[in-house]
Write a protein that holds these residues in place. Structure first.
Motif, PDB file in Angstrom:
ATOM      1  N   MET A   1       0.834  -1.074   0.046  1.00 59.82           N
ATOM      2  CA  MET A   1       0.076  -0.128   0.078  1.00 59.82           C
ATOM      3  C   MET A   1       0.827   1.228  -0.009  1.00 59.82           C
ATOM      4  N   ARG A   2       1.841   1.243   0.849  1.00 65.01           N
ATOM      5  CA  ARG A   2       2.652   2.455   0.748  1.00 65.01           C
ATOM      6  C   ARG A   2       3.463   2.506  -0.434  1.00 65.01           C
TER       7      ARG A   2
ATOM      8  N   PRO B   1      -7.262   6.385  -5.880  1.00 63.97           N
ATOM      9  CA  PRO B   1      -8.444   6.172  -5.062  1.00 63.97           C
ATOM     10  C   PRO B   1      -8.275   4.793  -3.954  1.00 63.97           C
ATOM     11  N   VAL B   2      -8.871   4.722  -3.045  1.00 63.68           N
ATOM     12  CA  VAL B   2      -8.769   3.714  -2.014  1.00 63.68           C
ATOM     13  C   VAL B   2      -9.503   2.270  -2.701  1.00 63.68           C
ATOM     14  N   THR B   3     -10.432   2.391  -3.595  1.00 58.83           N
ATOM     15  CA  THR B   3     -11.044   1.302  -4.323  1.00 58.83           C
ATOM     16  C   THR B   3     -10.126   0.430  -5.337  1.00 58.83           C
TER      17      THR B   3
ATOM     18  N   LEU C   1      -9.431  -0.058   5.241  1.00 61.92           N
ATOM     19  CA  LEU C   1      -8.511   0.305   4.495  1.00 61.92           C
ATOM     20  C   LEU C   1      -8.482   2.029   4.216  1.00 61.92           C
ATOM     21  N   ARG C   2      -9.786   2.295   4.183  1.00 57.31           N
ATOM     22  CA  ARG C   2      -9.935   4.154   4.062  1.00 57.31           C
ATOM     23  C   ARG C   2      -9.267   4.647   5.168  1.00 57.31           C
ATOM     24  N   GLU C   3      -9.362   4.116   6.352  1.00 57.30           N
ATOM     25  CA  GLU C   3      -9.101   4.948   7.442  1.00 57.30           C
ATOM     26  C   GLU C   3      -7.340   4.885   7.447  1.00 57.30           C
TER      27      GLU C   3
ATOM     28  N   ARG D   1      -6.041   6.992   4.926  1.00 56.65           N
ATOM     29  CA  ARG D   1      -6.021   8.341   5.380  1.00 56.65           C
ATOM     30  C   ARG D   1      -4.952   8.684   6.130  1.00 56.65           C
ATOM     31  N   GLU D   2      -4.526   8.018   7.036  1.00 58.56           N
ATOM     32  CA  GLU D   2      -3.377   8.312   7.721  1.00 58.56           C
ATOM     33  C   GLU D   2      -2.227   8.208   7.195  1.00 58.56           C
ATOM     34  N   LEU D   3      -1.925   7.346   6.027  1.00 57.88           N
ATOM     35  CA  LEU D   3      -0.761   7.405   5.117  1.00 57.88           C
ATOM     36  C   LEU D   3      -0.595   8.120   4.248  1.00 57.88           C
ATOM     37  N   ARG D   4      -1.597   8.526   3.474  1.00 54.29           N
ATOM     38  CA  ARG D   4      -1.611   9.407   2.364  1.00 54.29           C
ATOM     39  C   ARG D   4      -0.902  10.918   2.567  1.00 54.29           C
TER      40      ARG D   4
END
Length: 51
Positions: A1-2, A12-14, A29-31, A34-37
């Motif tokens: 993901m990173r 987008p998260v999807t 996953l969205r949360e 949101r933390e990493l972006r």
């Protein structure tokens, strides 16, 4: 993901979910995204005033 966020911070998260094979609900996953972006987004030149 990173790594995906590093390559394309606005993905987008999807799409991230599809690429990493996420099969659970998108809320967690969205949360996490949101933390990493923010760490992978470029600095806004309007906000980079040298302070």
């Amino acid at each position: 993901m990173r790594e995906l966020l590093k390559q394309t911070p606005t993905m987008p998260v999807t799409v991230i979910a599809e690429r990493i094979g996420w099969e659970r609900g998108l809320t967690i996953l969205r949360e996490r995204v949101r933390e990493l972006r923010p760490a992978h987004l470029p600095v806004d030149p309007c906000l980079a005033d040298g302070q």
